[in-house]
Scaffold this motif. Structure first.
Motif, PDB file in Angstrom:
ATOM      1  N   GLY A 169       0.797  -1.212   0.000  1.00  0.00           N
ATOM      2  CA  GLY A 169       0.000   0.000   0.000  1.00  0.00           C
ATOM      3  C   GLY A 169       0.831   1.264   0.000  1.00  0.00           C
ATOM      4  O   GLY A 169       2.025   1.266  -0.335  1.00  0.00           O
ATOM      5  N   SER A 170       0.190   2.354   0.371  1.00  0.00           N
ATOM      6  CA  SER A 170       0.795   3.682   0.319  1.00  0.00           C
ATOM      7  C   SER A 170       2.118   3.745   1.067  1.00  0.00           C
ATOM      8  O   SER A 170       2.330   3.039   2.056  1.00  0.00           O
ATOM      9  CB  SER A 170      -0.180   4.697   0.911  1.00  0.00           C
ATOM     10  OG  SER A 170       0.399   5.978   0.980  1.00  0.00           O
ATOM     11  N   ASP A 171       3.002   4.597   0.590  1.00  0.00           N
ATOM     12  CA  ASP A 171       4.291   4.961   1.195  1.00  0.00           C
ATOM     13  C   ASP A 171       5.456   4.090   0.744  1.00  0.00           C
ATOM     14  O   ASP A 171       6.609   4.500   0.884  1.00  0.00           O
ATOM     15  CB  ASP A 171       4.263   4.945   2.733  1.00  0.00           C
ATOM     16  CG  ASP A 171       3.154   5.793   3.319  1.00  0.00           C
ATOM     17  OD1 ASP A 171       2.550   6.585   2.565  1.00  0.00           O
ATOM     18  OD2 ASP A 171       2.867   5.655   4.515  1.00  0.00           O
ATOM     19  N   ALA A 172       5.187   2.898   0.208  1.00  0.00           N
ATOM     20  CA  ALA A 172       6.285   1.969  -0.108  1.00  0.00           C
ATOM     21  C   ALA A 172       6.849   2.252  -1.491  1.00  0.00           C
ATOM     22  O   ALA A 172       6.950   1.356  -2.331  1.00  0.00           O
ATOM     23  CB  ALA A 172       5.803   0.528  -0.002  1.00  0.00           C
ATOM     24  N   ILE A 173       7.256   3.504  -1.740  1.00  0.00           N
ATOM     25  CA  ILE A 173       7.814   3.862  -3.042  1.00  0.00           C
ATOM     26  C   ILE A 173       9.295   3.506  -3.117  1.00  0.00           C
ATOM     27  O   ILE A 173       9.757   2.910  -4.091  1.00  0.00           O
ATOM     28  CB  ILE A 173       7.597   5.364  -3.321  1.00  0.00           C
ATOM     29  CG1 ILE A 173       6.114   5.632  -3.615  1.00  0.00           C
ATOM     30  CG2 ILE A 173       8.456   5.830  -4.489  1.00  0.00           C
ATOM     31  CD1 ILE A 173       5.793   7.081  -3.894  1.00  0.00           C
ATOM     32  N   SER A 174      10.052   3.869  -2.086  1.00  0.00           N
ATOM     33  CA  SER A 174      11.493   3.584  -2.114  1.00  0.00           C
ATOM     34  C   SER A 174      11.835   2.259  -1.468  1.00  0.00           C
ATOM     35  O   SER A 174      12.910   1.714  -1.705  1.00  0.00           O
ATOM     36  CB  SER A 174      12.273   4.707  -1.430  1.00  0.00           C
ATOM     37  OG  SER A 174      11.904   4.823  -0.064  1.00  0.00           O
ATOM     38  N   GLY A 175      10.949   1.729  -0.633  1.00  0.00           N
ATOM     39  CA  GLY A 175      11.244   0.462   0.010  1.00  0.00           C
ATOM     40  C   GLY A 175      10.425   0.266   1.268  1.00  0.00           C
ATOM     41  O   GLY A 175       9.521   1.048   1.596  1.00  0.00           O
ATOM     42  N   VAL A 176      10.760  -0.792   2.002  1.00  0.00           N
ATOM     43  CA  VAL A 176      10.032  -1.178   3.203  1.00  0.00           C
ATOM     44  C   VAL A 176      11.028  -1.550   4.288  1.00  0.00           C
ATOM     45  O   VAL A 176      12.001  -2.271   4.031  1.00  0.00           O
ATOM     46  CB  VAL A 176       9.103  -2.384   2.927  1.00  0.00           C
ATOM     47  CG1 VAL A 176       8.378  -2.822   4.200  1.00  0.00           C
ATOM     48  CG2 VAL A 176       8.094  -2.048   1.833  1.00  0.00           C
ATOM     49  N   ILE A 177      10.792  -1.055   5.491  1.00  0.00           N
ATOM     50  CA  ILE A 177      11.563  -1.449   6.671  1.00  0.00           C
ATOM     51  C   ILE A 177      10.628  -2.235   7.581  1.00  0.00           C
ATOM     52  O   ILE A 177       9.602  -1.715   8.029  1.00  0.00           O
ATOM     53  CB  ILE A 177      12.129  -0.226   7.415  1.00  0.00           C
ATOM     54  CG1 ILE A 177      13.106   0.534   6.514  1.00  0.00           C
ATOM     55  CG2 ILE A 177      12.817  -0.649   8.706  1.00  0.00           C
ATOM     56  CD1 ILE A 177      13.614   1.835   7.122  1.00  0.00           C
ATOM     57  N   ASN A 178      10.969  -3.489   7.836  1.00  0.00           N
ATOM     58  CA  ASN A 178      10.118  -4.380   8.631  1.00  0.00           C
ATOM     59  C   ASN A 178      10.870  -4.815   9.877  1.00  0.00           C
ATOM     60  O   ASN A 178      11.893  -5.503   9.785  1.00  0.00           O
ATOM     61  CB  ASN A 178       9.712  -5.600   7.805  1.00  0.00           C
ATOM     62  CG  ASN A 178       8.677  -6.466   8.507  1.00  0.00           C
ATOM     63  OD1 ASN A 178       8.115  -6.084   9.538  1.00  0.00           O
ATOM     64  ND2 ASN A 178       8.427  -7.646   7.958  1.00  0.00           N
ATOM     65  N   LEU A 179      10.380  -4.397  11.037  1.00  0.00           N
ATOM     66  CA  LEU A 179      11.001  -4.770  12.302  1.00  0.00           C
ATOM     67  C   LEU A 179      10.319  -6.021  12.838  1.00  0.00           C
ATOM     68  O   LEU A 179       9.108  -6.014  13.096  1.00  0.00           O
ATOM     69  CB  LEU A 179      10.882  -3.632  13.325  1.00  0.00           C
ATOM     70  CG  LEU A 179      11.620  -2.346  12.948  1.00  0.00           C
ATOM     71  CD1 LEU A 179      10.660  -1.334  12.333  1.00  0.00           C
ATOM     72  CD2 LEU A 179      12.308  -1.744  14.159  1.00  0.00           C
ATOM     73  N   ARG A 180      11.091  -7.084  13.003  1.00  0.00           N
ATOM     74  CA  ARG A 180      10.561  -8.348  13.507  1.00  0.00           C
ATOM     75  C   ARG A 180      10.923  -8.466  14.981  1.00  0.00           C
ATOM     76  O   ARG A 180      12.102  -8.350  15.373  1.00  0.00           O
ATOM     77  CB  ARG A 180      11.106  -9.501  12.686  1.00  0.00           C
ATOM     78  CG  ARG A 180      10.766  -9.390  11.198  1.00  0.00           C
ATOM     79  CD  ARG A 180      11.269 -10.565  10.404  1.00  0.00           C
ATOM     80  NE  ARG A 180      10.630 -11.817  10.802  1.00  0.00           N
ATOM     81  CZ  ARG A 180      10.924 -13.009  10.296  1.00  0.00           C
ATOM     82  NH1 ARG A 180      11.873 -13.103   9.368  1.00  0.00           N
ATOM     83  NH2 ARG A 180      10.302 -14.091  10.693  1.00  0.00           N
ATOM     84  N   LEU A 181       9.921  -8.696  15.798  1.00  0.00           N
ATOM     85  CA  LEU A 181      10.078  -8.657  17.248  1.00  0.00           C
ATOM     86  C   LEU A 181      10.495 -10.017  17.805  1.00  0.00           C
ATOM     87  O   LEU A 181      10.232 -11.070  17.206  1.00  0.00           O
ATOM     88  CB  LEU A 181       8.764  -8.223  17.900  1.00  0.00           C
ATOM     89  CG  LEU A 181       8.159  -6.912  17.390  1.00  0.00           C
ATOM     90  CD1 LEU A 181       6.854  -6.621  18.122  1.00  0.00           C
ATOM     91  CD2 LEU A 181       9.143  -5.762  17.550  1.00  0.00           C
ATOM     92  N   ARG A 182      11.118  -9.976  18.956  1.00  0.00           N
ATOM     93  CA  ARG A 182      11.499 -11.208  19.655  1.00  0.00           C
ATOM     94  C   ARG A 182      10.254 -12.009  20.032  1.00  0.00           C
ATOM     95  O   ARG A 182       9.215 -11.451  20.396  1.00  0.00           O
ATOM     96  CB  ARG A 182      12.262 -10.873  20.931  1.00  0.00           C
ATOM     97  CG  ARG A 182      13.649 -10.302  20.708  1.00  0.00           C
ATOM     98  CD  ARG A 182      14.343 -10.084  22.038  1.00  0.00           C
ATOM     99  NE  ARG A 182      15.668  -9.511  21.890  1.00  0.00           N
ATOM    100  CZ  ARG A 182      16.773 -10.215  21.685  1.00  0.00           C
ATOM    101  NH1 ARG A 182      16.706 -11.538  21.620  1.00  0.00           N
ATOM    102  NH2 ARG A 182      17.939  -9.613  21.569  1.00  0.00           N
ATOM    103  N   THR A 183      10.397 -13.338  20.000  1.00  0.00           N
ATOM    104  CA  THR A 183       9.309 -14.245  20.391  1.00  0.00           C
ATOM    105  C   THR A 183       9.829 -15.262  21.404  1.00  0.00           C
ATOM    106  O   THR A 183       9.517 -16.451  21.338  1.00  0.00           O
ATOM    107  CB  THR A 183       8.728 -14.962  19.166  1.00  0.00           C
ATOM    108  OG1 THR A 183       9.790 -15.670  18.493  1.00  0.00           O
ATOM    109  CG2 THR A 183       8.090 -13.974  18.199  1.00  0.00           C
ATOM    110  N   ASP A 184      10.626 -14.810  22.347  1.00  0.00           N
ATOM    111  CA  ASP A 184      11.286 -15.705  23.298  1.00  0.00           C
ATOM    112  C   ASP A 184      10.340 -16.132  24.419  1.00  0.00           C
ATOM    113  O   ASP A 184       9.599 -15.316  24.981  1.00  0.00           O
ATOM    114  CB  ASP A 184      12.510 -15.019  23.894  1.00  0.00           C
ATOM    115  CG  ASP A 184      13.567 -14.711  22.848  1.00  0.00           C
ATOM    116  OD1 ASP A 184      14.497 -15.505  22.705  1.00  0.00           O
ATOM    117  OD2 ASP A 184      13.440 -13.667  22.169  1.00  0.00           O
ATOM    118  N   ARG A 185      10.420 -17.416  24.760  1.00  0.00           N
ATOM    119  CA  ARG A 185       9.664 -17.973  25.888  1.00  0.00           C
ATOM    120  C   ARG A 185      10.484 -18.018  27.163  1.00  0.00           C
ATOM    121  O   ARG A 185       9.934 -18.258  28.246  1.00  0.00           O
ATOM    122  CB  ARG A 185       9.213 -19.396  25.557  1.00  0.00           C
ATOM    123  CG  ARG A 185       8.088 -19.480  24.555  1.00  0.00           C
ATOM    124  CD  ARG A 185       7.837 -20.930  24.118  1.00  0.00           C
ATOM    125  NE  ARG A 185       7.868 -21.906  25.205  1.00  0.00           N
ATOM    126  CZ  ARG A 185       6.822 -22.194  25.973  1.00  0.00           C
ATOM    127  NH1 ARG A 185       5.664 -21.557  25.778  1.00  0.00           N
ATOM    128  NH2 ARG A 185       6.919 -23.107  26.927  1.00  0.00           N
TER     129      ARG A 185
END
Length: 834
Positions: A169-185
């Motif tokens: 969708g909108s805003d992703a003209i130059s690229g995408v930054i995706n932060l993946r969060l910790r899933t530690d138990r």
């Protein structure tokens, strides 16, 4: 897709298709692409919805920045950590730019900060309420503030260096930054970092007032910017398979000050014309030019669990409170804006924003027949309120307060997502066809609220010569009730995404997305991408797409007003909404979406253990939204008056109409090396070369008819887009580990940057600079780790500005400097795992 883009797209598509076709003919005996993940490879989720796709197997370049990479530096700012890891990402640190000192934006591939989409766990992150208004990189943009996310909660960051509006969708003209969060138990870690700037910089003091007996130093040593950061994360189990990962961070950073020695007379002359003797004793380092004072506290939680029947619940929430203090320009004792009864030695007004940022997202994933379905609901809000300290309202006189509530603004976003993914086996394809369909509904709100009356009102006081004085708090007049706004809009979009191996060697994908906004209409985006593996060692990849960026509510609704006196007559100078009657009279129109066409072509080489990627790109953007110049000339004032608007002296507004072309090449080389007894090394060399050209600037028929006709978008802003960021950037890093010892050595070379002026005579070229960082680590025990290091080890500074661009001597360095101008930072870090 918009039909007026089709001829260019068809030409590029035919080129890429013919390239892949010729590759197929030349490589009939090529081996199939790997169907499983190789040991040590990292699976990515950004830019593809196919499971088990690794970074080197995608049809577009994806960088993966690990938690260790983020950690092994003196900075805890995510934006700065990304800038030293990615050559295509830049993070200048401007000063004397009001709220932008506190929320500083980053750019990808030389584009605007709001042309990069930010995701958290593949869900859209809300933007900041601030729209950048002053003369810094990103002027006119309202971007996501990555520094609201603590590094302790981040597992890794994926950066897609390719347009992706059809996918996200909108805003992703130059690229995408995706932060993946910790899933530690289980497990956790606490970290304490303390550091300070230990630096020396040269000054340019070749303008000395006649009669002065003081003289400035040639250089200046500083120890400041003391920064303490305490952070921790902890993993907890939820049931048999669930997790709850908590993170907290507290940061306290003292300001840095890199001003020059103010050579101006500070006090009015004594009777008879003699200099005031206080001239020889006053502190002439009277500016705050550098990083702000800042304290911030952040909490973050990420949770998930699998219920009976394979239903998965997930969610995360965050809150941050940030308080900052930065300054405006110093008002001398003799300044007509000063009241000597309040500030006998002059005053430095301080802008002190408080930022509250909150987010919460929850979702559920389940299987329905052959479909994997994901539904989520997310909410985020960013609020920024301004207090102006150590100042006064000159029009009130000696009775003026010295601190004011100036008002502020907020932005909120609610997003509902529904996505369904399945694979379909077709005999004509070499792999199952991955099909993803979905919809997204979004509601955005923007509020602007007024300050207290004394922050903007006129008290009626006049200057000593009887001339009137401007009302409002010095440096930042408060927002007026007439500026207050409360608006919202909604948008809904649908998308489809297909990806499969057409042959064992040829991977192809296609995506299409349509969105409709309640305020400006609809947009349609499409993307074609492909990759051909000639062998395990060599592949070509490319993409072709159109994209869009919707005008932000901040750009549509921000407004502010101040009063200027011109020849003794008060005029209201306003940042108008584009729909305001005065702005419409000047030619403004309702904002529409920016439109882009992206094309890329890349090479992937793998000669174990070395990998090389080279990706060339071209991004054409039409109807970019920009903030106009201040339109305050006599011809504008006369025209406004002729339209029946009384007391309006002009202003500025957001407008579509700038077209740009960005071309560049990204190169990344990685070489992990196990040297046995001498340790394990990881070498990375990455570079970016980028060129931006402004091919069109906005005009309006109303302004073009005036004599003289004002310029809507002048050379400073044109050159800021074209040459305000490094024309090239090179990162080289080495990580080393041997037993309990470890080290990181990193060098970043920033190419030339132009700090533009009103004419070529006032342009300043900032030469290339190399910044070196070094960190050494020692594991005292398996759980306790110590590190010592220096960012900017050799204390590199940009070129100083010439006197013509630094007339007060308070601002020796340009805010366009791509690595800031605070100098060497020496730090220590202790981490304990539990």
């Amino acid at each position: 897709m918009q039909t007026h883009f089709l001829p260019k797209k068809q030409a590029l598509a035919l080129t890429i298709a013919s390239l892949f076709a010729s590759g197929a003919a030349l490589a009939q005996a090529a081996q199939a692409a790997p169907a499983t993940v190789e040991p040590g490879a990292t699976v990515v989720v950004t830019g593809t919805r196919v499971a088990n796709r690794t970074a080197l197997d995608t049809s577009a370049p994806v960088d993966i920045i690990s938690a260790d990479t983020l950690k092994n530096a003196g900075t805890t700012e995510l934006n700065q950590a990304l800038s030293i890891a990615l050559p295509s990402l830049n993070f200048p640190r401007p000063a004397l730019t009001d709220g932008t000192d506190t929320i500083r934006p980053a750019t990808l591939r030389g584009m605007a900060p709001d042309q990069t989409l930010v995701l958290v766990n593949s869900k859209r992150r809300h933007a900041s309420a601030l729209v950048n208004l002053n003369g810094s990189i990103g002027r006119g943009s309202a971007a996501v503030d990555l520094n609201t996310i603590p590094g302790a909660i981040v597992k890794n960051i994926e950066v897609l260096r390719d347009g992706a509006a059809a996918q996200y969708g909108s805003d992703a003209i130059s690229g995408v930054i995706n932060l993946r969060l910790r899933t530690d138990r289980s497990g956790g870690e606490g970290t304490v970092i303390y550091g300070a700037r230990k630096t020396e910089y040269d000054l340019m003091n070749d303008v000395v007032p006649a009669g002065g007996t003081w003289s400035g130093p040639a250089s200046r040593k500083r120890t400041d910017g003391q920064t303490a950061t305490v952070s921790a994360w902890k993993g907890l189990p939820l049931g048999e398979s669930g997790y709850l990962t908590l993170a907290a961070e507290y940061k306290d950073a003292a300001r840095t000050e890199r001003g020059g020695y103010d050579m101006r007379p500070q006090y009015a002359n004594l009777n008879g014309g003699a200099f005031d003797p206080r001239e020889n004793t006053v502190n002439r380092f009277n500016a705050w030019y550098g990083d702000p004072d800042l304290t911030q506290s952040t909490l973050f939680a990420n949770a998930g669990n699998t219920l009976a029947g394979g239903i998965k619940l997930y969610g995360w929430t965050s809150y941050q409170k940030r308080q900052a203090r930065s300054a405006g320009y110093f008002r001398r004792a003799r300044d007509v804006r000063n009241v000597t009864a309040i500030y006998p030695d002059g005053f430095l007004p301080v802008i002190a924003p408080t930022v509250d940022d909150f987010s919460a997202t929850g979702g559920v994933a389940w299987t329905l027949g052959d479909w994997d379905i994901d539904a989520s609901l997310g909410y985020g809000k960013n609020k920024m309120q301004f207090e102006i300290q150590n100042t006064l309202n000159r029009s009130i006189g000696a009775a003026s307060k010295t601190a004011f509530d100036a008002g502020g603004f907020s932005y909120d976003q609610t997003v509902l997502n529904l996505t369904a993914v399945r694979s379909v086996t077709l005999d004509t394809l070499a792999s199952p066809l991955n099909v993803a369909i979905g919809t997204e509904a979004r509601r955005e709100g923007y509020q602007l609220f007024a300050g207290e009356p004394d922050s903007y009102r006129s008290g009626g006081q006049v200057l000593a010569d009887g001339a009137p004085t401007a009302p409002g708090a010095q440096v930042f007049p408060g927002f007026r009730p007439a500026n207050a706004t409360d608006s919202s809009r909604s948008a809904i979009g649908v998308f489809a995404d297909l990806e499969a191996n057409v042959t064992q060697q040829f991977l192809a994908s296609a995506a299409v997305r349509g969105e409709r906004y309640s305020d400006f209409g609809g947009s349609l985006a499409g993307k074609l991408a492909g990759r051909y593996d000639f062998s395990k060692q060599f592949a070509l990849r490319g993409s072709l797409q159109n994209g869009f960026r919707a005008p932000s509510p901040q750009q549509q609704n921000f407004t502010s007003t101040s009063t200027n006196f011109i020849s003794g007559v008060p005029f209201e100078i306003t940042t108008f909404k584009p729909t305001d009657r005065v702005a419409v009279a000047l030619g403004a129109q309702p904002l529409k979406a920016e439109k882009s066409v992206n094309a890329s072509l890349g090479v992937v080489l793998r000669v174990d253990p070395v990998s090389v990627t080279v990706d060339a790109y071209r991004i054409n953007v039409k109807d970019r939204i920009v903030l106009s110049e201040n339109l305050v000339s006599a011809s504008v004032r006369n025209y406004i008056a002729a339209q029946g608007f009384v007391g309006i002296g002009g202003g500025r507004f957001f407008i579509n109409g700038v077209s740009t072309t960005n071309e560049g090449i990204d190169v990344v080389v990685n070489w992990p090396l196990n040297a046995g007894a001498t340790g394990k090394f990881d070498f990375t060399v990455a570079g970016n070369v980028n060129r931006t050209e402004v091919t069109k600037v906005p005009t309006t028929s109303q302004l073009a008819a005036l004599a003289p006709a004002p310029v809507l978008f002048d050379r400073i802003n044109v050159l800021t887009l074209e040459r305000g960021q490094p024309k090239n950037k090179l990162n080289a890093s080495m990580n080393w580990k041997l037993g309990q010892l470890g080290a990181t050595l990193r060098a970043t070379r920033y190419g030339k940057v132009l700090s533009p002026g009103a004419t070529a005579a006032f342009d300043a070229t900032l030469g290339a600079r190399t910044v070196v960082d070094l960190e050494a680590r020692y594991a005292v025990t398996p759980k306790l780790n110590l590190a010592f290091g220096a960012d900017n080890l050799f204390d590199a500074y940009p070129d100083t500005l010439p006197p013509a661009l630094n007339t007060t001597n308070n601002t020796p360095f340009s805010t366009f400097t791509p690595f800031g101008f605070s100098g060497r930072f020496i730090y220590g870090r202790a981490s304990y795992s539990f």
